[in-house]
Each structure stands twice: as structure tokens, then as C-alpha cells.
Enzyme design. Structure first.
Site, PDB file in Angstrom:
ATOM      1  N   GLN A 185       1.055  -0.843  -0.046  1.00 24.06           N
ATOM      2  CA  GLN A 185      -0.205   0.295  -0.241  1.00 24.06           C
ATOM      3  C   GLN A 185       0.729   1.210   0.281  1.00 24.06           C
ATOM      4  O   GLN A 185       1.958   1.537   0.605  1.00 24.06           O
ATOM      5  CB  GLN A 185      -0.959  -0.125   1.449  1.00 24.06           C
ATOM      6  N   ASN A 218      -0.622  -8.080   5.156  1.00 24.13           N
ATOM      7  CA  ASN A 218      -0.856  -6.698   5.745  1.00 24.13           C
ATOM      8  C   ASN A 218      -2.297  -6.848   6.096  1.00 24.13           C
ATOM      9  O   ASN A 218      -2.507  -6.656   7.475  1.00 24.13           O
ATOM     10  CB  ASN A 218      -1.097  -5.765   4.252  1.00 24.13           C
ATOM     11  N   GLU A 234      -2.631 -16.398  -1.969  1.00 23.65           N
ATOM     12  CA  GLU A 234      -2.846 -15.455  -2.410  1.00 23.65           C
ATOM     13  C   GLU A 234      -1.479 -16.008  -3.935  1.00 23.65           C
ATOM     14  O   GLU A 234      -1.106 -17.664  -3.391  1.00 23.65           O
ATOM     15  CB  GLU A 234      -1.230 -15.073  -1.761  1.00 23.65           C
ATOM     16  N   ASP A 294      -9.884  -8.451  -0.675  1.00 21.70           N
ATOM     17  CA  ASP A 294      -8.883  -7.318  -0.818  1.00 21.70           C
ATOM     18  C   ASP A 294      -8.622  -7.813  -2.431  1.00 21.70           C
ATOM     19  O   ASP A 294      -7.017  -7.852  -2.698  1.00 21.70           O
ATOM     20  CB  ASP A 294      -8.203  -6.913   0.467  1.00 21.70           C
ATOM     21  N   CYS A 319     -10.018  -1.342  -3.961  1.00 19.49           N
ATOM     22  CA  CYS A 319      -9.440  -0.454  -5.398  1.00 19.49           C
ATOM     23  C   CYS A 319     -10.373   0.213  -6.324  1.00 19.49           C
ATOM     24  O   CYS A 319      -9.480   1.158  -7.045  1.00 19.49           O
ATOM     25  CB  CYS A 319      -8.306  -1.068  -5.146  1.00 19.49           C
ATOM     26  N   GLU A 353      -9.935   4.119  -2.276  1.00 20.04           N
ATOM     27  CA  GLU A 353     -10.283   3.023  -1.806  1.00 20.04           C
ATOM     28  C   GLU A 353     -11.082   2.915  -0.852  1.00 20.04           C
ATOM     29  O   GLU A 353     -11.499   4.194  -0.500  1.00 20.04           O
ATOM     30  CB  GLU A 353      -8.487   2.361  -1.057  1.00 20.04           C
TER      31      GLU A 353
END
EC number: 2.1.1.-
Length: 361
Positions: A185, A218, A234, A294, A319, A353
Site C-alpha cells: 500500500q 498486510n 495468495e 481485497d 480499490c 480505496e
């Protein structure tokens, strides 16, 4: 890319973003969004510069969108962190004084943290040799940074190829390795506000959390302290390795991390086919009450969106508010918006965001 910088317009542009988010979420009876502002300057912790040669010298340069031929030459960058602005002129002085550092240098990237760490990546159109390494080692000491030299097929590391960030969430400090080249970020202050909002929105739970698109961990680190255990996914190998290091560094031991895409995990949970990367993981042992997503700008694909419908609570950081609204439209018959927020990660641009907590009706 250049970013217009006009602190006098900040409050107006933030209100415009808030109005836009209200409008997008209005069809779903959303509550008034919490708004988390940004510092007006020096908020961006990373910056990438092409170098432009003029009058036998190299200058930091950015370009307007759609125009890569007209450079905007820079001495500093007001939106970049104070550390980046302090490093820029000193680094330029050093490469101008050193033919070894200067020769065929074409790009410089900075990555800094609120905790004071800094890393510089210098990119070259030539192989890097021992002479370059000796000059770079001296430079890294002088600037108190980690330094990376890159050329085709070559990566030389002086210090570390990551920086360390420290962020406070609900009274606990979490330490994050942020690798060179991996997504982080960019606005550290607003990132801290996002983490605290997500921590509060999830609440204290006695069940398990599924996290899709976990990056370097995060959100994983603070959210793991709110639940019994976490299954996180991920796809980026660099991010997976950083997340594993971050879990270990912070003593967070209730997270299982698997290198799968959200689409692949959907297939696994639907028992469409087995995955070798899930060997030894008993998916049926999890009592998932919440899912945290996210996703990239494209949002969740329809199948992943359907997967999240199974969960009582969907915590969604976005986002791209347009794809967020499209995903909510798919889920609205079973879930309602309980909380929403705007995080101004990118002042002076149209990007925003946002976050929503969706709860089953």
C-alpha cells in the site's frame, strides 16, 4: 505518470469522492461512509522515476498519462515521503560524481516506510561488475539505505531486498517485510487507518476466517488476532514468502497460507477437483464465519463472488468502487451493508480505496 498536487483543493476533492461512493452504494441502502483522509503531502512511500538525459546530465522524470515523450523533470516530489525527497538530490549528486554509478543508469525506484527504512533500486542498460558493486556499497553506507542494482538477468543486493514497516493496530505494533517489486500500500498513514477499520469491523470472533488475495499479510496479521484460525490464499510467490516471514516475525501462528488463486480455492471448496498444494490441509476442519477479500481492480469474478455468499460476514476492501458495486449487486439478495468506509489512499486523483462489511440478512 505525474500526480497533480494542489493541497488547497484537497477537502473539495475528498468530498467529491465521498459523494461518488455514496452514489454507487445508494441502491444498496448503505449507511453513511466513514471517511478517512490522507496527509496533504509527503504521503506516498514509494516512487519510481525514469531518468532523462539533457545537457549531458540525468534528471528524475515522470510523464503525463498517455505521453511518454514529454518528460516532467523533477528536483523533488511533494507527494513522496520526506525520506524520498531527502534522498533524491543526494543520490543524484553521487551518480553525477561517479562514472561507475552513472554509466547507462536509466531508472531509479525508491521504497520507504513510516518506520524510517529505505531502499533504492538502480536499473541499468549494462552488466554490473565488481567496480559498480564497490561504489554501490559505499553509497549505501553514506545514504543509510539498502541498495539494489538491476540489469538484464542480474540483481545485486546490498543490505536487504526489502524494507521493514511497523504499523499500530488497536494498541499492538505489527512488523511487515515489504519486498522490492512486490505490491505494498503506497500511503502508509491511510494503510494504518484501513487496518484499524478492518480490525474493528471484523470484531472478536469465535470462528474462523477465510482470506482471499492476502498479499504480504498486510491485513492477515491483525485480523488473525480476532479469530480462531485463518486460511489465507495468495498467488504471487514473492508475496507468499513475505507473508510467511511476517507471520513468523510477529509470532502469529494460527494462519495457514496456501498459494492458490481465489478461483482455484473456489474449486477446492466446491470439491470440483483436488489440489496438490492443499495436501495435509483439512478444509472441513474450518468453521468459517467470515471471509475477507481485497481483490485487484477487476473485483471478484462471479464464481468467487458466489463463494463469498456462503459466509455470514463478508469484509471487502476495494480499490475500484465500480467493481465493488457490481459485486455487491450480485450479493445483495442475501447480504446487506452494515458498515462502509472511504480511505483516501490516492489524493489528487480519481482513485479511491473503500471498504464494506456485508452481513447475511
Amino acid at each position: 505518470m505525474s500526480v497533480p498536487f494542489d493541497p488547497a483543493s484537497y477537502d473539495r476533492q475528498l468530498e467529491e469522492k465521498t459523494a461518488r461512493l455514496r452514489e454507487l452504494l445508494a441502491p444498496f441502502d448503505a449507511p453513511e461512509p466513514q471517511v478517512f483522509d490522507s496527509p496533504r503531502e509527503h504521503y506516498r512511500l514509494r516512487a519510481e522515476f525514469r531518468l532523462w538525459r539533457e545537457d549531458q546530465k540525468r534528471y528524475y522524470a515522470m510523464f503525463a498519462p498517455g505521453d511518454n515523450k514529454t518528460p516532467i523533470l523533477l528536483e523533488g516530489l511533494p507527494i513522496a515521503s520526506q525520506r524520498i525527497n531527502a534522498l533524491m538530490p543526494v543520490l543524484r549528486e553521487r551518480w553525477e560524481a561517479s562514472p561507475t554509478l552513472n554509466h547507462k543508469l536509466f531508472q531509479v525506484d525508491f521504497l520507504t516506510t513510516l518506520a524510517g527504512d529505505a531502499m533504492i533500486t538502480m536499473c541499468y542498460h549494462r552488466p554490473l561488475d565488481d567496480e559498480w558493486l564497490a561504489a554501490a556499497e559505499q553509497l549505501a553506507v553514506e545514504l543509510d539505505v539498502s541498495l539494489i542494482g538491476r540489469s538484464k538477468g542480474q540483481k545485486l543486493i546490498i543490505g536487504h531486498d526489502y524494507v521493514t514497516e511497523k504499523l499500530d493496530v488497536a494498541g499492538r505494533t505489527f512488523s511487515y517485510r515489504q519486498p522490492e517489486g512486490a505490491f505494498t500500500q503506497p500511503n502508509g498513514t491511510v494503510n494504518g487507518k484501513m487496518l484499524n477499520w478492518a480490525f474493528d469491523a471484523l470484531g472478536e470472533r469465535q470462528d474462523d476466517l477465510l482470506e482471499l488475495y492476502c498479499g504480504n499479510g498486510n491485513f492477515t496479521l491483525p485480523l488473525a488476532t480476532r479469530v480462531r484460525k485463518v486460511l489465507a490464499t495468495e498467488i504471487s510467490k514473492t508475496s507468499v514468502n513475505a507473508a510467511l516471514s511476517n507471520l513468523d516475525d510477529n509470532g502469529v501462528d494460527n494462519v495457514t497460507l496456501v498459494r492458490l488463486s481465489a478461483e482455484e480455492l473456489t474449486e477446492a471448496l466446491n470439491e470440483v477437483r483436488p489440489f496438490r498444494r492443499l495436501q495435509g490441509i483439512d478444509l472441513k476442519s474450518y468453521d468459517f464465519g467470515s471471509v475477507f477479500v481485497d481483490p485487484p481492480r477487476a473485483g471478484m469474478d462471479p464464481d468467487t463472488c458466489e463463494l463469498t455468499r456462503r459466509f455470514e460476514r463478508i469484509l471487502y476492501i476495494s480499490c475500484n468502487p465500480e467493481t465493488l458495486a457490481a459485486n455487491i449487486a450480485q450479493l445483495y439478495d442475501t447480504h446487506r451493508i452494515e458498515r462502509c468506509a472511504l480511505f483516501d489512499q490516492f489524493p489528487y486523483t480519481h482513485h479511491m480505496e473503500s471498504g464494506v462489511l456485508l452481513v447475511r440478512r
